[in-house]
Design a protein around this motif. Sequence first.
Motif, PDB file in Angstrom:
ATOM      1  N   ALA A  69       0.800  -1.226   0.000  1.00 48.67           N
ATOM      2  CA  ALA A  69       0.000   0.000   0.000  1.00 48.67           C
ATOM      3  C   ALA A  69       0.833   1.278   0.000  1.00 48.67           C
ATOM      4  O   ALA A  69       0.293   2.359  -0.210  1.00 48.67           O
ATOM      5  CB  ALA A  69      -0.947   0.009   1.207  1.00 48.67           C
ATOM      6  N   GLY A  70       2.128   1.181   0.296  1.00 48.14           N
ATOM      7  CA  GLY A  70       2.979   2.367   0.279  1.00 48.14           C
ATOM      8  C   GLY A  70       2.996   3.165   1.555  1.00 48.14           C
ATOM      9  O   GLY A  70       3.624   4.218   1.610  1.00 48.14           O
ATOM     10  N   VAL A  71       2.306   2.697   2.584  1.00 48.90           N
ATOM     11  CA  VAL A  71       2.246   3.446   3.839  1.00 48.90           C
ATOM     12  C   VAL A  71       2.884   2.657   4.977  1.00 48.90           C
ATOM     13  O   VAL A  71       2.922   1.437   4.961  1.00 48.90           O
ATOM     14  CB  VAL A  71       0.791   3.821   4.225  1.00 48.90           C
ATOM     15  N   VAL A  72       3.386   3.406   5.951  1.00 52.61           N
ATOM     16  CA  VAL A  72       3.914   2.801   7.173  1.00 52.61           C
ATOM     17  C   VAL A  72       2.792   2.811   8.201  1.00 52.61           C
ATOM     18  O   VAL A  72       2.141   3.837   8.402  1.00 52.61           O
ATOM     19  CB  VAL A  72       5.142   3.577   7.695  1.00 52.61           C
ATOM     20  N   HIS A 106      -2.193   4.564  10.771  1.00 50.42           N
ATOM     21  CA  HIS A 106      -1.272   5.163   9.809  1.00 50.42           C
ATOM     22  C   HIS A 106      -0.175   5.914  10.557  1.00 50.42           C
ATOM     23  O   HIS A 106      -0.462   6.687  11.472  1.00 50.42           O
ATOM     24  CB  HIS A 106      -2.052   6.121   8.906  1.00 50.42           C
ATOM     25  N   SER A 107       1.077   5.682  10.184  1.00 52.35           N
ATOM     26  CA  SER A 107       2.204   6.411  10.768  1.00 52.35           C
ATOM     27  C   SER A 107       2.778   7.428   9.797  1.00 52.35           C
ATOM     28  O   SER A 107       3.072   8.555  10.182  1.00 52.35           O
ATOM     29  CB  SER A 107       3.315   5.447  11.189  1.00 52.35           C
ATOM     30  N   SER A 108       2.980   7.009   8.544  1.00 58.25           N
ATOM     31  CA  SER A 108       3.534   7.929   7.549  1.00 58.25           C
ATOM     32  C   SER A 108       3.339   7.358   6.157  1.00 58.25           C
ATOM     33  O   SER A 108       3.002   6.192   5.980  1.00 58.25           O
ATOM     34  CB  SER A 108       5.031   8.175   7.809  1.00 58.25           C
ATOM     35  N   GLY A 109       3.592   8.209   5.175  1.00 58.14           N
ATOM     36  CA  GLY A 109       3.524   7.785   3.779  1.00 58.14           C
ATOM     37  C   GLY A 109       2.167   8.024   3.149  1.00 58.14           C
ATOM     38  O   GLY A 109       1.187   8.327   3.826  1.00 58.14           O
ATOM     39  N   ARG A 110       2.158   7.882   1.823  1.00 57.48           N
ATOM     40  CA  ARG A 110       0.945   8.053   1.031  1.00 57.48           C
ATOM     41  C   ARG A 110       0.651   6.759   0.291  1.00 57.48           C
ATOM     42  O   ARG A 110       1.570   6.031  -0.085  1.00 57.48           O
ATOM     43  CB  ARG A 110       1.117   9.168   0.018  1.00 57.48           C
ATOM     44  N   LEU A 111      -0.620   6.534   0.041  1.00 56.76           N
ATOM     45  CA  LEU A 111      -1.018   5.330  -0.679  1.00 56.76           C
ATOM     46  C   LEU A 111      -0.386   5.288  -2.062  1.00 56.76           C
ATOM     47  O   LEU A 111      -0.260   6.320  -2.734  1.00 56.76           O
ATOM     48  CB  LEU A 111      -2.538   5.262  -0.830  1.00 56.76           C
ATOM     49  N   LEU A 112      -0.010   4.091  -2.474  1.00 58.00           N
ATOM     50  CA  LEU A 112       0.512   3.884  -3.817  1.00 58.00           C
ATOM     51  C   LEU A 112      -0.546   4.267  -4.841  1.00 58.00           C
ATOM     52  O   LEU A 112      -1.738   4.021  -4.629  1.00 58.00           O
ATOM     53  CB  LEU A 112       0.874   2.411  -4.023  1.00 58.00           C
ATOM     54  N   THR A 113      -0.112   4.820  -5.944  1.00 63.31           N
ATOM     55  CA  THR A 113      -1.036   5.143  -7.028  1.00 63.31           C
ATOM     56  C   THR A 113      -0.748   4.315  -8.275  1.00 63.31           C
ATOM     57  O   THR A 113      -1.547   4.285  -9.193  1.00 63.31           O
ATOM     58  CB  THR A 113      -0.971   6.637  -7.383  1.00 63.31           C
ATOM     59  N   ALA A 121      -4.913  -2.141  -7.337  1.00 66.44           N
ATOM     60  CA  ALA A 121      -5.513  -0.894  -6.876  1.00 66.44           C
ATOM     61  C   ALA A 121      -5.695  -0.950  -5.367  1.00 66.44           C
ATOM     62  O   ALA A 121      -5.709  -2.034  -4.768  1.00 66.44           O
ATOM     63  CB  ALA A 121      -6.869  -0.669  -7.554  1.00 66.44           C
ATOM     64  N   LEU A 122      -5.847   0.216  -4.775  1.00 66.10           N
ATOM     65  CA  LEU A 122      -6.165   0.360  -3.352  1.00 66.10           C
ATOM     66  C   LEU A 122      -7.426   1.194  -3.251  1.00 66.10           C
ATOM     67  O   LEU A 122      -7.612   2.139  -4.026  1.00 66.10           O
ATOM     68  CB  LEU A 122      -5.026   1.065  -2.614  1.00 66.10           C
TER      69      LEU A 122
END
Length: 156
Positions: A69-72, A106-113, A121-122
């Motif tokens: 997902a791209g997020v921590v 959620h700690s940090s980061g942005r969702l993958l696109t 997809a997310l």
Amino acid sequence: MDGYLKEIRDLVGHRPMIFNSASGALLNDQGQVLLQERTDTGNWGFPGGYMEFGESYADTVVREFKEDAGVVVAPVKLLKLSDSLTYSYPNGDAVQPINCFYLVRHSSGRLLTAKTNETTALRYVDMDQPPTFFNAQHAEMFAVLKTYLAKNDNVG
């Protein structure tokens, strides 16, 4: 599949295996949960995956969220330990996943696109509108989360 699991599969082929895994439920401010559309089946599931050698379940869910997902995230609460489902992947790999399902924050980061090798997809989905899930374990996790949220006034 890469790393530890690929090494095992190279040795045993498609034979049934018991693997440990971790998945997580990440909620947004609207009370929707993040789901991942999988590249292998086109169905939906919670971000998560199999443990690598030396990881804890908590380490696994953090790593898998970053990859899928791209997020921590940080695990907040263990919602369910699942151990009775068996499943065969489209490629023929048979598994019995022992899964720890966490509520995460959620700690940090942005969702993958962009599409990755595991994620098409997310999407955040409403708790009253579940999609077609990857397997029965993910449908069960959705039901567990829904019950937990109802008992806890939708607060994670």
